[in-house]
Motif scaffolding. Structure first.
Motif, PDB file in Angstrom:
ATOM      1  N   GLY A   1       4.912  -2.663   1.683  1.00 18.18           N
ATOM      2  CA  GLY A   1       5.210  -1.239   1.769  1.00 18.18           C
ATOM      3  C   GLY A   1       4.171  -0.417   2.494  1.00 18.18           C
ATOM      4  N   ALA A   2       3.167  -1.058   3.075  1.00 18.00           N
ATOM      5  CA  ALA A   2       2.090  -0.329   3.753  1.00 18.00           C
ATOM      6  C   ALA A   2       2.590   0.346   5.024  1.00 18.00           C
ATOM      7  N   THR A   3       1.977   1.477   5.345  1.00 20.20           N
ATOM      8  CA  THR A   3       2.190   2.125   6.647  1.00 20.20           C
ATOM      9  C   THR A   3       1.095   1.640   7.572  1.00 20.20           C
ATOM     10  N   VAL A   4       1.485   0.966   8.647  1.00 18.48           N
ATOM     11  CA  VAL A   4       0.539   0.321   9.551  1.00 18.48           C
ATOM     12  C   VAL A   4       0.565   1.029  10.905  1.00 18.48           C
ATOM     13  N   LEU A   5      -0.551   1.622  11.279  1.00 17.71           N
ATOM     14  CA  LEU A   5      -0.695   2.255  12.587  1.00 17.71           C
ATOM     15  C   LEU A   5      -1.171   1.188  13.564  1.00 17.71           C
ATOM     16  N   ILE A   6      -0.452   0.984  14.647  1.00 18.51           N
ATOM     17  CA  ILE A   6      -0.805  -0.066  15.609  1.00 18.51           C
ATOM     18  C   ILE A   6      -1.026   0.556  16.974  1.00 18.51           C
ATOM     19  N   GLY A   7      -2.231   0.434  17.490  1.00 16.86           N
ATOM     20  CA  GLY A   7      -2.569   0.995  18.784  1.00 16.86           C
ATOM     21  C   GLY A   7      -1.833   0.310  19.915  1.00 16.86           C
ATOM     22  N   GLY A   8      -1.862   0.949  21.071  1.00 20.62           N
ATOM     23  CA  GLY A   8      -1.223   0.372  22.242  1.00 20.62           C
ATOM     24  C   GLY A   8      -0.292   1.348  22.917  1.00 20.62           C
ATOM     25  N   PHE A   9      -0.162   1.192  24.221  1.00 23.85           N
ATOM     26  CA  PHE A   9       0.729   2.010  25.034  1.00 23.85           C
ATOM     27  C   PHE A   9       1.431   1.050  25.974  1.00 23.85           C
ATOM     28  N   GLY A  10       2.711   0.747  25.689  1.00 21.08           N
ATOM     29  CA  GLY A  10       3.346  -0.336  26.424  1.00 21.08           C
ATOM     30  C   GLY A  10       2.632  -1.631  26.062  1.00 21.08           C
ATOM     31  N   THR A  11       2.081  -2.305  27.072  1.00 22.37           N
ATOM     32  CA  THR A  11       1.323  -3.525  26.795  1.00 22.37           C
ATOM     33  C   THR A  11      -0.188  -3.308  26.884  1.00 22.37           C
ATOM     34  N   ALA A  12      -0.625  -2.077  27.120  1.00 27.94           N
ATOM     35  CA  ALA A  12      -2.060  -1.798  27.247  1.00 27.94           C
ATOM     36  C   ALA A  12      -2.671  -1.505  25.883  1.00 27.94           C
ATOM     37  N   GLY A  13      -3.694  -2.250  25.547  1.00 19.74           N
ATOM     38  CA  GLY A  13      -4.415  -1.987  24.315  1.00 19.74           C
ATOM     39  C   GLY A  13      -3.719  -2.451  23.051  1.00 19.74           C
ATOM     40  N   ILE A  14      -2.742  -3.346  23.185  1.00 20.53           N
ATOM     41  CA  ILE A  14      -2.062  -3.872  22.001  1.00 20.53           C
ATOM     42  C   ILE A  14      -2.978  -4.890  21.311  1.00 20.53           C
TER      43      ILE A  14
END
Length: 231
Positions: free
Chosen positions: A19-32
């Protein structure tokens, strides 16, 4: 002695709950933060809410996490792209919930969480379905929609370099949502390519101070693609 370095991705991700809210960085494939996402895929968690700029590309990274069935809801700006077939299939089948947020509003909702702002008025989305049933207000002749912060239980971000205190530097456009997400989560985990000694990072160049980072883990660089990009 403060030492935020984790020995492995699995160790860095310890404690993430259902149930966690997970913030995942990235813009398209950059910085994933692909390695961190893969580590999350391997964990026995479910009913996650994921916040990202988009909804995955191809079958790897974020798309693989969606395909694993662990994600109940995604909050993003660009859910549909040419290669977003995993999200498309799940959404059409009613297996995932979508909250669509304009990109600037998404960034500001994350920043507001980190800054301790209770809510803010934003003109974007007024008069459209994106406003939903939220409060609206006219201020100086312009109409606004009340937006609430997006708080994360955990943030997974990718940086270029870091030290054992968790201070981070990013690589060009791979920076994107990482800095605001780091401030908006209770637990921030960063993958880095290089871990340097304390004092090697120029204090004037540090983008994310270690106070916002709880764990860092070193990952190997991926091979350069045909287009010359390093993932």
């Amino acid at each position: 002695m403060i030492n935020k370095i984790s020995a492995s991705v699995a160790q860095a991700l310890e404690g993430i709950q259902d149930g966690a809210t997970v913030l995942i960085g990235g813009f398209g494939t950059a910085g994933i933060p692909v390695e961190l996402i893969d580590g999350l895929c391997a964990m026995p968690v479910r009913d996650l809410t994921v916040v990202n700029n988009n909804a995955g590309n191809g079958d790897t990274g974020l798309a693989a996490l969606l395909k694993s069935g662990k994600v109940r809801k995604i909050i993003c700006s660009f859910p549909r792209q040419a290669d977003s077939h995993v999200f498309d299939a799940l959404y059409r089948a009613g297996k995932i919930e979508l909250e669509l947020v304009p990109q600037g509003t998404l960034a500001e909702r994350l920043r507001a969480a980190g800054a301790g702002i209770g809510a803010f008025f934003c003109p974007t989305g007024y008069g459209t379905e994106l406003a939903g049933n939220r409060e609206t207000r006219e201020i100086n002749g312009r109409h606004y929609v009340l937006e609430e912060p997006i708080h994360g239980d955990v943030a997974l971000i990718k940086a270029e370099r870091g030290d054992r205190w968790g201070n981070l530097l990013y690589r060009k456009s791979a920076r994107n949502f990482g800095p605001v997400m780091a401030t908006a989560a209770r637990l921030t985990v960063a993958s880095v390519h290089d871990i340097v000694e304390l004092g090697e990072l120029d204090p004037e160049a540090i983008v994310t101070p270690g106070i916002y980072v709880d764990r860092i883990v070193k990952i190997e660089r991926r091979a350069t693609t045909a287009g010359g990009f390093v993932r």
